[in-house]
Design a protein around this motif. Structure first.
Motif, PDB file in Angstrom:
ATOM      1  N   ALA A  17       0.821  -1.182   0.041  1.00 44.60           N
ATOM      2  CA  ALA A  17      -0.056  -0.112   0.081  1.00 44.60           C
ATOM      3  C   ALA A  17       0.801   0.999  -0.029  1.00 44.60           C
ATOM      4  N   ASP A  18       2.225   0.948   0.437  1.00 41.37           N
ATOM      5  CA  ASP A  18       3.059   2.344   0.259  1.00 41.37           C
ATOM      6  C   ASP A  18       3.301   2.798  -1.105  1.00 41.37           C
ATOM      7  N   PRO A  19       3.237   3.987  -1.389  1.00 39.52           N
ATOM      8  CA  PRO A  19       3.444   4.514  -2.908  1.00 39.52           C
ATOM      9  C   PRO A  19       4.871   4.501  -2.999  1.00 39.52           C
ATOM     10  N   ASP A  20       5.574   4.573  -1.988  1.00 38.02           N
ATOM     11  CA  ASP A  20       7.078   4.765  -2.161  1.00 38.02           C
ATOM     12  C   ASP A  20       7.738   3.387  -2.279  1.00 38.02           C
ATOM     13  N   TYR A  21       7.196   2.210  -1.999  1.00 36.91           N
ATOM     14  CA  TYR A  21       7.657   0.921  -2.230  1.00 36.91           C
ATOM     15  C   TYR A  21       8.171   0.529  -3.490  1.00 36.91           C
ATOM     16  N   THR A  22       9.457   0.291  -3.699  1.00 35.65           N
ATOM     17  CA  THR A  22       9.977  -0.062  -4.702  1.00 35.65           C
ATOM     18  C   THR A  22      10.636  -1.512  -5.190  1.00 35.65           C
ATOM     19  N   GLY A  23      10.212  -1.889  -4.159  1.00 35.57           N
ATOM     20  CA  GLY A  23      10.582  -3.587  -4.212  1.00 35.57           C
ATOM     21  C   GLY A  23       9.892  -4.435  -5.126  1.00 35.57           C
ATOM     22  N   PRO A  24      10.334  -5.559  -5.559  1.00 37.99           N
ATOM     23  CA  PRO A  24       9.739  -6.654  -6.206  1.00 37.99           C
ATOM     24  C   PRO A  24       8.265  -6.914  -5.863  1.00 37.99           C
ATOM     25  N   GLU A  25       7.347  -6.278  -6.470  1.00 40.33           N
ATOM     26  CA  GLU A  25       5.680  -6.302  -6.092  1.00 40.33           C
ATOM     27  C   GLU A  25       5.255  -7.548  -6.193  1.00 40.33           C
ATOM     28  N   ASP A  26       5.507  -8.259  -7.395  1.00 44.41           N
ATOM     29  CA  ASP A  26       5.047  -9.539  -7.722  1.00 44.41           C
ATOM     30  C   ASP A  26       5.398 -10.448  -6.960  1.00 44.41           C
ATOM     31  N   ARG A  27       6.819 -10.646  -6.510  1.00 44.14           N
ATOM     32  CA  ARG A  27       7.291 -11.516  -5.583  1.00 44.14           C
ATOM     33  C   ARG A  27       6.722 -11.423  -4.071  1.00 44.14           C
ATOM     34  N   LEU A  28       6.602 -10.265  -3.846  1.00 46.49           N
ATOM     35  CA  LEU A  28       5.967  -9.872  -2.493  1.00 46.49           C
ATOM     36  C   LEU A  28       4.512 -10.350  -2.471  1.00 46.49           C
TER      37      LEU A  28
END
Length: 83
Positions: free
Chosen positions: A48-59
Motif C-alpha cells: 500500500a506504500d506508494p514509495d515501495y520500490t521492491g519486487p511487487e510480484d514476488r511480495l
C-alpha cells in the motif's frame, strides 16, 4: 517435477500437518501464527506504500503463501500429544 507442478512450501506444510507429520504444541503454534500475521500485515502495508520500490510480484506471491503456513501451524496443534 515440472515448474507448474512444483509444490509451494505452504502446500507442503499443509500436507505435512494433515498427515500428522508437522506437530507443534499449542503455545509454539500460537507464537508462530502471531509472527506470520504480523508479517502479513507488514507485507500488505508495503504494497500500500506508494514509495515501495521492491519486487511487487514476488511480495504478492509470498503474501499469498503465508496464510497456508498459518493454517498448517493451526492444524499441527491437533496432532500434538504431550509426552
Amino acid at each position: 517435477m515440472s515448474q507448474d507442478q512444483e509444490r509451494l512450501a505452504g502446500d507442503v506444510l499443509l500436507g505435512l500437518a494433515h498427515d500428522g507429520r508437522l506437530v507443534l504444541d499449542a503455545a509454539e503454534a500460537e507464537t508462530r501464527v502471531a509472527e506470520l500475521r504480523r508479517t502479513l500485515a507488514y507485507g500488505y502495508a508495503l504494497l500500500a506504500d506508494p514509495d515501495y520500490t521492491g519486487p511487487e510480484d514476488r511480495l504478492r506471491e509470498i503474501l499469498d503463501e503465508l496464510p497456508k503456513y498459518v493454517e498448517a501451524f493451526q492444524q499441527a496443534t491437533k496432532s500434538f500429544t504431550p509426552r
